[in-house]
Design an enzyme around this catalytic site. Structure first.
Site, PDB file in Angstrom:
ATOM      1  N   ASP A  95     -64.973 -13.687 -25.376  1.00  0.00           N
ATOM      2  CA  ASP A  95     -64.756 -15.322 -25.258  1.00  0.00           C
ATOM      3  C   ASP A  95     -65.728 -15.863 -26.185  1.00  0.00           C
ATOM      4  OD1 ASP A  95     -67.095 -15.414 -23.877  1.00  0.00           O
ATOM      5  OD2 ASP A  95     -66.048 -16.651 -22.240  1.00  0.00           O
ATOM      6  N   ASP A 285     -56.490 -13.179 -18.661  1.00  0.00           N
ATOM      7  CA  ASP A 285     -57.774 -12.591 -18.071  1.00  0.00           C
ATOM      8  C   ASP A 285     -58.039 -13.488 -16.855  1.00  0.00           C
ATOM      9  OD1 ASP A 285     -58.639 -15.037 -19.879  1.00  0.00           O
ATOM     10  OD2 ASP A 285     -60.197 -14.679 -18.449  1.00  0.00           O
ATOM     11  N   CYS A 323     -48.991  -0.499  -2.038  1.00  0.00           N
ATOM     12  CA  CYS A 323     -49.787  -0.117  -2.855  1.00  0.00           C
ATOM     13  C   CYS A 323     -50.181   1.279  -3.052  1.00  0.00           C
ATOM     14  CB  CYS A 323     -51.270  -1.171  -2.612  1.00  0.00           C
ATOM     15  SG  CYS A 323     -52.450  -0.820  -4.193  1.00  0.00           S
ATOM     16  N   CYS A 325     -52.882   2.568  -4.440  1.00  0.00           N
ATOM     17  CA  CYS A 325     -54.090   2.527  -5.192  1.00  0.00           C
ATOM     18  C   CYS A 325     -55.130   3.633  -4.010  1.00  0.00           C
ATOM     19  CB  CYS A 325     -54.803   1.327  -5.361  1.00  0.00           C
ATOM     20  SG  CYS A 325     -55.699   0.667  -3.785  1.00  0.00           S
ATOM     21  N   CYS A 328     -55.985   1.982  -0.686  1.00  0.00           N
ATOM     22  CA  CYS A 328     -54.871   1.975   0.321  1.00  0.00           C
ATOM     23  C   CYS A 328     -54.343   3.211   0.542  1.00  0.00           C
ATOM     24  CB  CYS A 328     -53.905   1.189  -0.189  1.00  0.00           C
ATOM     25  SG  CYS A 328     -54.130  -0.818  -0.511  1.00  0.00           S
ATOM     26  N   HIS A 354     -59.073  -2.435  -5.037  1.00  0.00           N
ATOM     27  CA  HIS A 354     -57.663  -2.721  -4.742  1.00  0.00           C
ATOM     28  C   HIS A 354     -57.120  -4.020  -5.507  1.00  0.00           C
ATOM     29  CE1 HIS A 354     -54.210  -3.786  -2.820  1.00  0.00           C
ATOM     30  NE2 HIS A 354     -54.390  -5.051  -2.561  1.00  0.00           N
TER      31      HIS A 354
END
Ligand SMILES: [Zn+2]
Length: 391
Positions: A95, A285, A323, A325, A328, A354
């Site tokens: 940025d 973002d 989920c 991931c 999880c 997560h």
């Protein structure tokens, strides 16, 4: 502008677009979520995890303001640019520092030339302008550079917003001139030979105008006239009401150049992302997945979950039963709650992992649904599920 970026739209449904953003560090499928790496780190997560199949983040953000003040560009230049300094070979967007300086409120002084402020690190007096921001971003060597802008507060008066929007337009012009000069001079620390691309940095312009749609349209016109590789909507999610934010996005995004990527800065929740995609946005973002991860809040397909709550004390279920991931797959709510209430740093690390997985998976599902012409159905089901069980 130049050939620093190539953007190919591959499927479109309504205003929602699925495409590929070809950067000098490889292709990025859009719509894309970009984790925020403020000070050269996405807080609470290692780069190996960001690169893992679990998350597979293709691009992250760096903050010009923070990196300029600490460690300073001399350190990063000596290391060979931000990619080498932090050990990340995928794409980086930086940025301009405009928003951070704006967030300092009363501590800053804005003039035509730029913004004067006191460093939050050592109290020294600093000056940020379009030229300085471009120099810092060239030294960082990011793949996508943002023009230096001024952000008007969500509740600013019309006159105040108009003045600010016009200043942003003049700064955008100066940003582009400085950027082009720096590219010619070879100031870009991150220059790479990229297949079919120039290997140079790309520059995005920013549309301002707060919640005034006519000012937004004028700002867009100014920005497009100057000409950039991509276009961002800045200054939203800064205190205005949600319906106002979506009104602006709905009006402005479809008017932005169709062949260029559209980036909505600093927004938002998983639901906001899906809703903005439906209005034509390609890039996002936000600090929410990482920041909320550190404060014990998980984003799940059934809404937000506060891990501090006593109701999870014996709950053997994962944070989100749908989920995939690694957190999880392995850990229960009971364990995560125990870690959090014991003040263990692993709680923040696991919740951040997560949350990022959920944001990135959501965008994968969004892309898939646009490609298979299923986006309206996905959007409806996603939103209904979020609300079914949310806090
Ligand atoms: Zn998970």
């Amino acid at each position: 502008m130049g050939t620093a970026l190539r953007f190919d739209i591959q499927a479109q449904q309504g205003e929602a677009r699925a495409g590929v953003l070809n950067t000098r560090r490889g292709p990025i499928e859009t719509p894309v979520f970009m984790p925020v790496g403020t000070a050269g780190t996405v807080k609470g997560i290692r780069f190996e995890e960001l690169e893992s199949a679990d998350l597979d983040a293709k691009i992250i953000l760096g903050n010009t303001y923070h990196l300029w003040l600490r460690p300073g560009i001399e350190v990063i230049k000596a290391a060979g640019g931000l990619h080498r300094f932090i050990g990340w070979e995928r794409a980086l967007l930086t940025d301009s520092g405009g928003f951070q300086v704006w967030s300092l409120g009363a501590l800053r002084k804005i003039s035509e030339e730029g913004t004067q402020f006191r460093s939050h690190v050592d109290g020294s007096l600093r000056f940020l302008s379009p030229e300085v921001s471009m120099e810092v971003q060239a030294a960082l060597g990011s793949d996508i550079v943002m023009a230096f802008d001024e952000c008007a507060p969500g509740q600013a008066s019309y006159e105040e917003t108009e003045r600010s929007m016009n200043l942003t337009a003049r700064w955008a012009k100066r940003s582009k001139s400085a950027f082009e000069r720096l590219q010619t001079e070879g100031a870009d620390s991150g220059h790479v030979d990229a297949e079919g691309l120039s290997g140079e940095q790309a520059l995005f312009g920013i549309v301002q105008g707060a919640s005034h749609v006519d000012l937004r349209r004028t700002s867009l016109e100014h920005t497009v006239n100057i000409g950039f590789d991509g276009y961002a909507i800045g200054g939203l999610s800064v205190g205005e009401e949600k319906p106002v934010m979506f009104e602006v996005i709905e009006d402005i995004a479809p008017r932005m150049p169709k062949a260029a990527p559209r980036y909505l800065m600093g927004v938002g929740t998983p639901e906001d992302l899906v809703e903005a995609v439906a209005r034509g946005v390609d890039m996002f973002d936000c600090v929410l997945p990482t920041r909320n991860g550190r404060t014990g809040q998980a984003f799940t397909s059934r809404g937000k979950l506060n891990i501090k709550n006593a109701q999870w004390v014996n709950d053997s279920r994962p944070l989100d039963e749908s989920c995939p991931c690694s957190v999880c797959r392995r850990h229960s709510r009971a364990y995560l709650r125990h870690l959090y209430t014991s003040g263990e740093m692993l709680a923040s690390i696991l919740l951040t992992h997560h949350n990022l997985a959920f944001f990135l998976d959501t965008m994968r599902a969004v892309r898939q649904s646009i490609r298979s012409a299923d986006f309206p159905k996905f959007r409806l089901e996603f939103t209904e599920r979020l609300r079914a069980n949310g806090e």
